[in-house]
Structure formats: C-alpha cells, structure tokens
Write an enzyme that holds these catalytic residues in place. Structure first.
Site, short mmCIF file in Angstrom:
data_model
loop_
_atom_site.label_atom_id
_atom_site.label_comp_id
_atom_site.label_asym_id
_atom_site.label_seq_id
_atom_site.Cartn_x
_atom_site.Cartn_y
_atom_site.Cartn_z
N PHE A 113 0.83 -1.21 0.00
CA PHE A 113 0.00 0.00 0.00
C PHE A 113 0.87 1.25 0.00
O PHE A 113 1.97 1.26 0.55
CB PHE A 113 -0.86 0.02 1.27
CG PHE A 113 -2.32 -0.24 1.03
CD1 PHE A 113 -2.75 -1.00 -0.03
CD2 PHE A 113 -3.28 0.28 1.89
CE1 PHE A 113 -4.10 -1.25 -0.23
CE2 PHE A 113 -4.63 0.04 1.71
CZ PHE A 113 -5.04 -0.73 0.65
N GLU A 117 0.53 10.14 4.26
CA GLU A 117 1.38 11.25 3.82
C GLU A 117 1.87 12.04 5.03
O GLU A 117 1.08 12.42 5.88
CB GLU A 117 0.61 12.18 2.88
CG GLU A 117 0.12 11.47 1.61
CD GLU A 117 -0.62 12.41 0.66
OE1 GLU A 117 -0.62 13.62 0.90
OE2 GLU A 117 -1.18 11.90 -0.33
N GLY A 121 -0.86 10.54 9.12
CA GLY A 121 -1.44 9.21 9.28
C GLY A 121 -2.33 8.86 8.11
O GLY A 121 -1.93 8.96 6.96
N PHE A 146 6.19 6.47 4.77
CA PHE A 146 6.10 5.21 5.52
C PHE A 146 5.48 4.09 4.67
O PHE A 146 4.58 3.38 5.11
CB PHE A 146 5.31 5.42 6.81
CG PHE A 146 6.00 6.33 7.78
CD1 PHE A 146 7.01 5.86 8.59
CD2 PHE A 146 5.66 7.67 7.85
CE1 PHE A 146 7.68 6.71 9.47
CE2 PHE A 146 6.32 8.53 8.72
CZ PHE A 146 7.34 8.05 9.54
N ARG A 253 17.92 -19.28 35.00
CA ARG A 253 18.44 -18.29 35.94
C ARG A 253 18.14 -18.70 37.38
O ARG A 253 17.01 -19.08 37.70
CB ARG A 253 17.80 -16.93 35.65
CG ARG A 253 18.16 -15.81 36.62
CD ARG A 253 19.60 -15.41 36.52
NE ARG A 253 19.85 -14.20 37.28
CZ ARG A 253 21.06 -13.74 37.57
NH1 ARG A 253 22.13 -14.40 37.14
NH2 ARG A 253 21.22 -12.63 38.27
N GLN A 264 6.95 -17.03 43.17
CA GLN A 264 5.54 -16.73 42.93
C GLN A 264 5.35 -15.44 42.14
O GLN A 264 4.45 -15.36 41.29
CB GLN A 264 4.80 -16.64 44.26
CG GLN A 264 3.29 -16.53 44.09
CD GLN A 264 2.55 -16.65 45.41
OE1 GLN A 264 3.13 -17.03 46.43
NE2 GLN A 264 1.27 -16.32 45.41
N GLU A 348 1.50 1.59 11.33
CA GLU A 348 0.17 1.24 10.85
C GLU A 348 -0.90 2.00 11.64
O GLU A 348 -1.91 1.45 12.07
CB GLU A 348 -0.05 -0.28 11.00
CG GLU A 348 0.86 -1.12 10.12
CD GLU A 348 0.40 -1.11 8.67
OE1 GLU A 348 -0.61 -0.45 8.36
OE2 GLU A 348 1.06 -1.77 7.85
#
Length: 364
Positions: A113, A117, A121, A146, A253, A264, A348
């Site tokens: 796509f 611009e 967004g 983008f 670890r 816990q 996105e």
C-alpha cells in the site's frame, strides 16, 4: 461454537511452524520467495485467481507463525496479502486480475500500500496526492510516506484525490517519475525497508484504476478492517515468543540456588501473560472466522487489533523485566520484540483511536 481448528488448519499450522524455523536469518525478500515456493503467498485467494483457495483463518495462522521468526517478514507478508492482493481481488477488473494476481500469488511480483502522507497518518481530508485525467489515463503527483517494503515491492496501491474524492490506482515500480527515498532508520522492524515514495507526473493507464473513481475511501476502509486481523496475528506471534523466552530464562536463571521460575512473583507475571496471549489469539481467530463466514469483520477486527497490540506491548515489557539487565541487551532477542510491536502500532496508525472506533460500533 467450535473453537477447535479443522484438520486442514491444524496441518497448515504445523507445517508452517516447522518451515518458518528454517527461514530464520533470511532477508524479507528471501522469506517471501520461500513462501511463494510452497504456494502460501495467495493462500486465501480463489484458485481461479491464482490463489490456493484456502480460508482466512489458515492465513492468520501462517502470519502468527511467521511473526515468531521475523516481525518484519510477517508485516511484509501481511501487506502483500491483505492490502495489495486482496484489493486487486475485490476491486480489480477482470483484466487486472488476470494480469497481476497470478504473479502476486507466485511471488513473481510483491505488492504493498501507499496511502499515508507526512505525519497525517491515514486522514483522507489531508491527502494531497492528486490524479489528474490525461488522455486515456491519469497523471499522479504527490508524496507518500512510511511505505512498507518501499523500493523493494513491484506493485503499489496508490491512493490519490480525483477531484474532491479519493481513488485507488495500481502503479508499477518501474513507472517513469516514481522514486524512493533511502529507507528510514527505524527503532524496530529493521529488516523491512520503509521509505518515502514520490510521484512526479507518473502516468497510470485508466485500466489501472481500482473500482471506480471516488471509491478509494471505501477500498481503504474495507482493507483496513481485514489488515487489522493480520496485525493482531503478528502481535500474537511476537507475544508468544516473549513468554517462551521468559519461561526458558526463568528455568535457567537461579537466585539462592533456586530457579527463579519457582518464585511466585514471576509465576504471577507469566500467568497474566499467558491469559492475555490466549485471549488475543482467540479474539483474532474469531475475527478471522467472521471473514470466512461472510460476517461484518469491522467490530471483531478492530477489537482484535486493539487488544493484541496493547497487551502485546505489556507482555514484551514484562519479558524484558523478567530477564533483568540481559533483557535490555540485544543478546537474548527480547527487546526487539517490543520494538517491532511498537513499530506496528505506530507505522500502521489509524486516524481515530481504535478504542473509540470500538465504542462507536457498540453504541451505533
């Protein structure tokens, strides 16, 4: 309601899980080429269009497994399928379908796509790219930012103003007047080139118009809803890697000669992570099933995207914390999961916050 995958879906999930592991370390381009070899580039498109004739749920399972190996490749794969190929499949003329879809499904061409611009967004009112009628086609002028896989794709679905309305066009990468910036240096999704696309008097034949003039916003909205499910699948895959790495590290670890997995406080975090991952996955599969059964996917698609991305970031932050100082280093491959997830939610982007879209759909 049956929450179990079908035998075919389970087989696809198992096969892509094993196959994806062999793709680790390859470039995005190499991964897409490998997927084309096993007919996974057009998995949910009809066979008569060159696809595999599968369902969208199977496609989402593939996206999730890919994300476990490479968030960048998973996003490129999603853009190729739910943005480029699906747009052509639904709004392309028969001539366009015959010309491009078999090539897209075979991996001979990769699509994406070109909508946003600048920093605006996906705001249609602020789009300045224009398409002026010229003889038997259009002249496109403008700048798109983008653009995912920008410069590495062969086809671009470019959105431009035709008068006061928005239209969508297929533009080939070798079109005269089309150029790209150097790829952005990004915080995450580093293997996926993202660039600015510039159109200077790019001539596009009239037959490359998708749908009709003025149908661009409808095309974008429909594709966005479907692409949202893809993004939720990617987030689920990245989150799964985060918890698996956390469990593995917790077993290795030790503190006070005891594996920290037995503490816990750590188990509580892992329990919350597990619940959120499963909830995100189920919501994503519910959205995918809606598409397969012909239901309206907007509500579930937006919910899945919102929840999977939101909880995914939280899960990755917890994973970094559980790894301590090592989680902040690049050595264990934990921090990259957070960076990739943040990249998906930022690049996105949508004009309206997802949570408001969800609320509006509920009260409509």
């Amino acid at each position: 309601m049956n929450f179990n995958l079908s035998e075919e879906q389970t087989l696809i999930q198992q096969s892509i899980s094993e196959f994806a592991q062999s793709l680790a370390g390859l470039s995005v381009k190499e991964i897409l080429a490998s997927l084309a070899e096993i007919d996974f580039l057009g998995v949910f498109l009809p066979e008569e269009q060159g696809g595999a004739g599968g369902d969208f749920t199977s496609y989402c399972l593939i996206v999730e497994e890919l994300a476990k190996v490479s968030g960048s490749a998973a996003l490129a794969y999603a853009s190729h399928n739910t943005q480029a190929s699906y747009s052509l499949s639904q709004w392309g003329s028969e001539a366009l379908k015959q010309k491009y879809l078999p090539q897209l499904c075979k991996g001979e061409k990769i699509g994406t796509f070109a909508y946003g611009e600048g920093w605006i967004g996906k705001d249609i009112l602020a789009i300045e790219t224009t398409a002026e009628k010229e003889n038997d086609g259009y002249l496109l002028n403008g700048v798109k930012t983008f653009v995912l896989n920008g410069g590495d794709s062969d086809l671009y679905i470019v959105f431009a103003k035709t008068g006061e309305s928005l239209s969508a066009f297929i533009v080939e990468a070798d079109a005269q007047g089309l150029s790209f910036s150097e790829p952005y240096r990004k915080m995450g999704l580093e293997e996926l080139d993202t660039a600015t696309l510039t159109l200077e008097n790019v001539f596009v034949p009239a037959e490359n118009l998708l749908g009709e003039e003025g149908q661009g916003q409808h095309i974008y909205q429909s594709v966005k809803d479907l692409h949202s499910i893809s993004l939720a699948s990617i987030a689920s895959g990245l989150s799964q890697v985060a918890i698996e790495k956390s469990i593995s590290y917790g077993k290795e670890r030790q503190q006070f000669n005891i594996p920290i997995i037995k503490f816990q406080a750590l188990q509580e975090k892992l329990g919350n992570m597990s619940v959120n991952i499963e909830a995100a996955r189920l919501l994503t599969l519910r959205a995918a099933a809606s598409f397969d059964t012909g239901e309206d996917i907007e509500a579930y698609g937006t919910m899945a995207r919102y929840f999977a991305l939101k909880t995914g970031e939280e899960i990755c932050i917890d994973a970094i914390q559980l790894h301590g100082g090592y989680g902040y280093s690049k050595d264990l491959g934990v921090e990259v999961l957070l960076r990739d997830l943040k990249g998906i939610s930022v690049i996105e982007a949508v004009t309206e916050p997802l949570i408001l879209s969800i609320a509006k759909h509920q009260i409509a």
